[in-house]
Design a protein around this motif. Structure first.
Motif, PDB file in Angstrom:
ATOM      1  N   UNK A 253     -13.478  17.295   3.590  1.00  0.00           N
ATOM      2  CA  UNK A 253     -12.620  16.408   2.843  1.00  0.00           C
ATOM      3  C   UNK A 253     -12.542  16.662   1.279  1.00  0.00           C
ATOM      4  N   UNK A 254     -11.541  16.226   0.890  1.00  0.00           N
ATOM      5  CA  UNK A 254     -11.547  16.414  -0.962  1.00  0.00           C
ATOM      6  C   UNK A 254     -12.405  15.407  -1.202  1.00  0.00           C
ATOM      7  N   UNK A 255     -13.138  15.575  -2.386  1.00  0.00           N
ATOM      8  CA  UNK A 255     -13.567  14.438  -3.164  1.00  0.00           C
ATOM      9  C   UNK A 255     -12.540  13.897  -3.882  1.00  0.00           C
ATOM     10  N   UNK A 256     -12.624  12.426  -3.624  1.00  0.00           N
ATOM     11  CA  UNK A 256     -11.325  11.583  -3.955  1.00  0.00           C
ATOM     12  C   UNK A 256     -11.710  10.198  -4.107  1.00  0.00           C
ATOM     13  N   UNK A 257     -11.078   9.307  -4.745  1.00  0.00           N
ATOM     14  CA  UNK A 257     -11.111   8.001  -4.533  1.00  0.00           C
ATOM     15  C   UNK A 257      -9.870   7.323  -3.483  1.00  0.00           C
ATOM     16  N   UNK A 258     -10.252   6.199  -3.110  1.00  0.00           N
ATOM     17  CA  UNK A 258      -8.961   5.835  -2.389  1.00  0.00           C
ATOM     18  C   UNK A 258      -9.052   4.181  -2.225  1.00  0.00           C
ATOM     19  N   UNK A 259      -7.912   3.642  -1.806  1.00  0.00           N
ATOM     20  CA  UNK A 259      -8.127   2.268  -1.774  1.00  0.00           C
ATOM     21  C   UNK A 259      -6.670   1.493  -0.979  1.00  0.00           C
ATOM     22  N   UNK A 260      -6.747   0.459  -1.200  1.00  0.00           N
ATOM     23  CA  UNK A 260      -5.648  -0.267  -0.410  1.00  0.00           C
ATOM     24  C   UNK A 260      -4.976  -1.631  -1.272  1.00  0.00           C
ATOM     25  N   UNK A 261      -3.950  -1.782  -1.190  1.00  0.00           N
ATOM     26  CA  UNK A 261      -3.370  -3.176  -1.831  1.00  0.00           C
ATOM     27  C   UNK A 261      -2.834  -3.896  -0.870  1.00  0.00           C
ATOM     28  N   UNK A 262      -3.221  -5.309  -0.624  1.00  0.00           N
ATOM     29  CA  UNK A 262      -2.888  -6.219   0.511  1.00  0.00           C
ATOM     30  C   UNK A 262      -1.774  -6.932  -0.165  1.00  0.00           C
ATOM     31  N   UNK A 263      -0.445  -6.902   0.190  1.00  0.00           N
ATOM     32  CA  UNK A 263       0.622  -7.596  -0.219  1.00  0.00           C
ATOM     33  C   UNK A 263       1.041  -8.825   0.872  1.00  0.00           C
ATOM     34  N   UNK A 264       0.892  -9.967   0.722  1.00  0.00           N
ATOM     35  CA  UNK A 264       1.244 -11.092   1.583  1.00  0.00           C
ATOM     36  C   UNK A 264       2.897 -10.816   1.934  1.00  0.00           C
ATOM     37  N   UNK A 265       3.252 -10.724   3.306  1.00  0.00           N
ATOM     38  CA  UNK A 265       4.687 -10.661   3.614  1.00  0.00           C
ATOM     39  C   UNK A 265       4.763 -12.342   3.738  1.00  0.00           C
ATOM     40  N   UNK A 266       4.068 -13.056   4.490  1.00  0.00           N
ATOM     41  CA  UNK A 266       4.023 -14.561   4.507  1.00  0.00           C
ATOM     42  C   UNK A 266       2.554 -14.837   4.590  1.00  0.00           C
ATOM     43  N   UNK A 267       2.266 -16.049   5.167  1.00  0.00           N
ATOM     44  CA  UNK A 267       1.076 -16.735   5.352  1.00  0.00           C
ATOM     45  C   UNK A 267       0.482 -15.992   6.474  1.00  0.00           C
ATOM     46  N   UNK A 268       1.378 -15.243   7.423  1.00  0.00           N
ATOM     47  CA  UNK A 268       0.504 -14.761   8.660  1.00  0.00           C
ATOM     48  C   UNK A 268       0.748 -13.334   8.939  1.00  0.00           C
ATOM     49  N   UNK A 269       1.212 -12.610   7.880  1.00  0.00           N
ATOM     50  CA  UNK A 269       1.344 -10.962   7.980  1.00  0.00           C
ATOM     51  C   UNK A 269       1.391 -10.611   6.622  1.00  0.00           C
ATOM     52  N   UNK A 270       0.807  -9.396   6.396  1.00  0.00           N
ATOM     53  CA  UNK A 270       0.830  -8.627   5.068  1.00  0.00           C
ATOM     54  C   UNK A 270       1.250  -7.189   5.357  1.00  0.00           C
ATOM     55  N   UNK A 271       1.576  -6.490   4.188  1.00  0.00           N
ATOM     56  CA  UNK A 271       1.826  -5.059   4.019  1.00  0.00           C
ATOM     57  C   UNK A 271       0.561  -4.331   3.350  1.00  0.00           C
ATOM     58  N   UNK A 272       0.193  -3.297   4.035  1.00  0.00           N
ATOM     59  CA  UNK A 272      -1.198  -2.768   3.296  1.00  0.00           C
ATOM     60  C   UNK A 272      -0.560  -1.360   2.681  1.00  0.00           C
ATOM     61  N   UNK A 273      -0.848  -1.136   1.431  1.00  0.00           N
ATOM     62  CA  UNK A 273      -0.503   0.182   0.940  1.00  0.00           C
ATOM     63  C   UNK A 273      -1.546   0.780   0.819  1.00  0.00           C
ATOM     64  N   UNK A 274      -1.554   2.031   1.268  1.00  0.00           N
ATOM     65  CA  UNK A 274      -2.998   2.814   1.329  1.00  0.00           C
ATOM     66  C   UNK A 274      -2.861   4.137   0.296  1.00  0.00           C
ATOM     67  N   UNK A 275      -3.404   4.250  -0.451  1.00  0.00           N
ATOM     68  CA  UNK A 275      -3.391   5.267  -1.334  1.00  0.00           C
ATOM     69  C   UNK A 275      -4.819   6.071  -1.683  1.00  0.00           C
ATOM     70  N   UNK A 276      -4.374   7.310  -1.937  1.00  0.00           N
ATOM     71  CA  UNK A 276      -5.720   8.312  -1.927  1.00  0.00           C
ATOM     72  C   UNK A 276      -5.339   9.321  -3.245  1.00  0.00           C
ATOM     73  N   UNK A 277      -6.485   9.309  -4.182  1.00  0.00           N
ATOM     74  CA  UNK A 277      -5.947   9.892  -5.442  1.00  0.00           C
ATOM     75  C   UNK A 277      -7.283  11.118  -5.766  1.00  0.00           C
ATOM     76  N   UNK A 278      -6.873  12.221  -6.059  1.00  0.00           N
ATOM     77  CA  UNK A 278      -7.866  13.199  -6.510  1.00  0.00           C
ATOM     78  C   UNK A 278      -8.565  12.665  -7.725  1.00  0.00           C
TER      79      UNK A 278
END
Ligand code: FES
Ligand SMILES: [Fe+2]
Length: 423
Positions: A253-278
């Protein structure tokens, strides 16, 4: 545990709810830029914080985000014509620009002034870091756009994907701030990256509150190698970043940092944005590498239901759990795909986890701290203050990292330079 009342307070995101008002004080991702690349291209449905909206890129490349329903007789704007700097409702031809102004109202006589009084609800947008963001709060309280370090990395160094998750955003975020589970749920036998987390399954945790959220440090004994220290950043309201440097070096694997942003679609679902950055110039994240990484996470191209961001392995088919695989111990969960394992555990809690029934232990420190920050933010917003982390000056310098620190060394000193943004 949390009382039912506090649980409601942090999980509900509709307009007028305490957390709904908090979420509307931050810029939130609505789409990846790649989804809405073309000027005058097809509009896209966006559902966020329980609101139905339509995003479109106008002739000049500006992104509009408007109510999903026309202010005339509430026809769906989704079927609209995106043309000549505006979105035109196809029921009677009313046309709106990206600011929500009615620019043509062809059903009224030319002399009519009606057009000047008609608006469609529209939210400001901003593009950065491969994402389109919107701000849904009061205009006079709008902070500067977000400025996370990964947003400043070159395109060759930062990649993005997104996945739909069928549960409340808080239980999903909690999974992202829970390092302890990775020694269990993600013990896959074949995942070499997890080796350091297998050596010590009861990490010591420290949480240090910051003005963007907190820094969350996990310490795992690594024998003669010293201590494996993994530094996570919780950036309010819904973002986690972590270092993936030490475990990756010397492996594929590459050395990197990564993460997620959880964004509510509504009370019972969400969209997860997944980023990976050198993490530096010499560490680009090639498309080929990113696709391999996504596959390992269980969210590669083939893992999605075509044309959606939903996973083929989901709650309805028990994530295709393989009890043989689970029994012979190569896979702790019997479920293949690292984020698929996360989803099984998070979605399996039910749409909104009942936190009044839990029994929290010492490894839940970061989760308790996150809930307290969310509760604090609801009180801050009620008191008219800007919530923690909304001002980009609070988070622009932040980086996540991980390292093996030799015995007897002060980790803070050893890692101080690594934890400062370089991009
Ligand atoms: S409903 Fe949209 S123009 Fe009439
Ligand atoms: Fe996980």
């Amino acid at each position: 545990m949390l009382s039912q009342a506090d649980n409601e307070r942090i999980t509900r995101v509709g307009r007028g709810t305490p957390m709904g008002e908090v979420m509307r004080r931050y810029w939130q991702p609505i789409l990846m830029t790649s989804e809405l690349a073309e000027a005058d291209g097809a509009p896209i449905r966006v559902r966020i914080l329980g609101e139905n909206l339509i995003a479109f890129r106008d002739t000049n490349g500006k992104v509009g985000l408007v109510d999903a329903y026309c202010p005339h007789r509430r026809a769906p704007m989704f079927y609209g014509r995106n043309e000549e700097c505006g979105l035109r409702c196809v029921y009677h031809g009313w046309k709106f620009d990206t600011d929500g102004n009615c620019v043509e109202l062809p059903t009224e006589p030319e002399s009519s002034k009606m057009k000047d009084h008609i608006k469609i609800a529209a939210y400001p947008t901003f593009e950065g870091g491969g994402l389109i963001w919107c701000y849904m709060g009061p205009k006079d309280k709008m902070p500067e756009p977000p400025d996370y370090e990964w947003m400043r990395a070159p395109e060759t160094h930062c990649r993005m994907s997104k996945t739909y998750e069928s549960c409340n955003w808080v239980q999903a975020l909690e999974g992202g701030l829970d390092t302890a589970h990775s020694s269990f749920a993600h013990n896959n036998g074949d995942w070499a990256d997890n080796e350091l987390r297998q050596r010590d399954k009861s990490p010591k945790l420290e949480v240090e509150k910051t003005d963007y959220g907190y820094t969350y440090i996990s310490f795992r004994g690594a024998g003669d190698d010293g201590t494996y220290i993994r530094v996570y950043q919780y950036m309010m309201p819904g973002q986690q970043a972590r270092g993936n440097v030490t475990q990756a070096s010397g492996r594929s694997n590459n050395p990197k940092m990564d993460g997620h942003i959880w964004v509510p679609i509504d009370d019972e679902s969400c969209m997860v944005y997944n980023w990976a950055c050198g993490i530096d110039e010499n560490a680009p994240v090639s498309l080929e590498f990113f696709e391999k990484f996504e596959k390992q996470m269980g969210r590669g191209h083939d893992d999605h239901i075509p044309g959606t961001f939903k996973l083929k392995k989901n709650l309805e088919n028990d994530y295709l759990i393989d009890r043989e695989l689970q029994k012979n111990r190569t896979y702790y969960t019997g479920i293949v795909g690292i984020n698929t394992q996360d989803f099984a555990l998070q979605e399996g809690m039910g749409p909104i986890c009942d936190r009044s029934e839990e029994h929290l232990g010492s490894t839940d420190k970061a989760i308790i701290a996150m809930r307290n920050l969310l509760l604090e933010a609801t009180r801050d917003v009620e008191a008219g203050k800007m919530p923690r982390g909304a001002d980009p000056k609070t988070h622009s310098h932040v980086r996540a990292f991980d390292s093996l620190v030799p015995h007897g060394q002060d980790w803070k000193q050893a890692m101080a330079e690594d934890l400062r943004a370089k991009w």
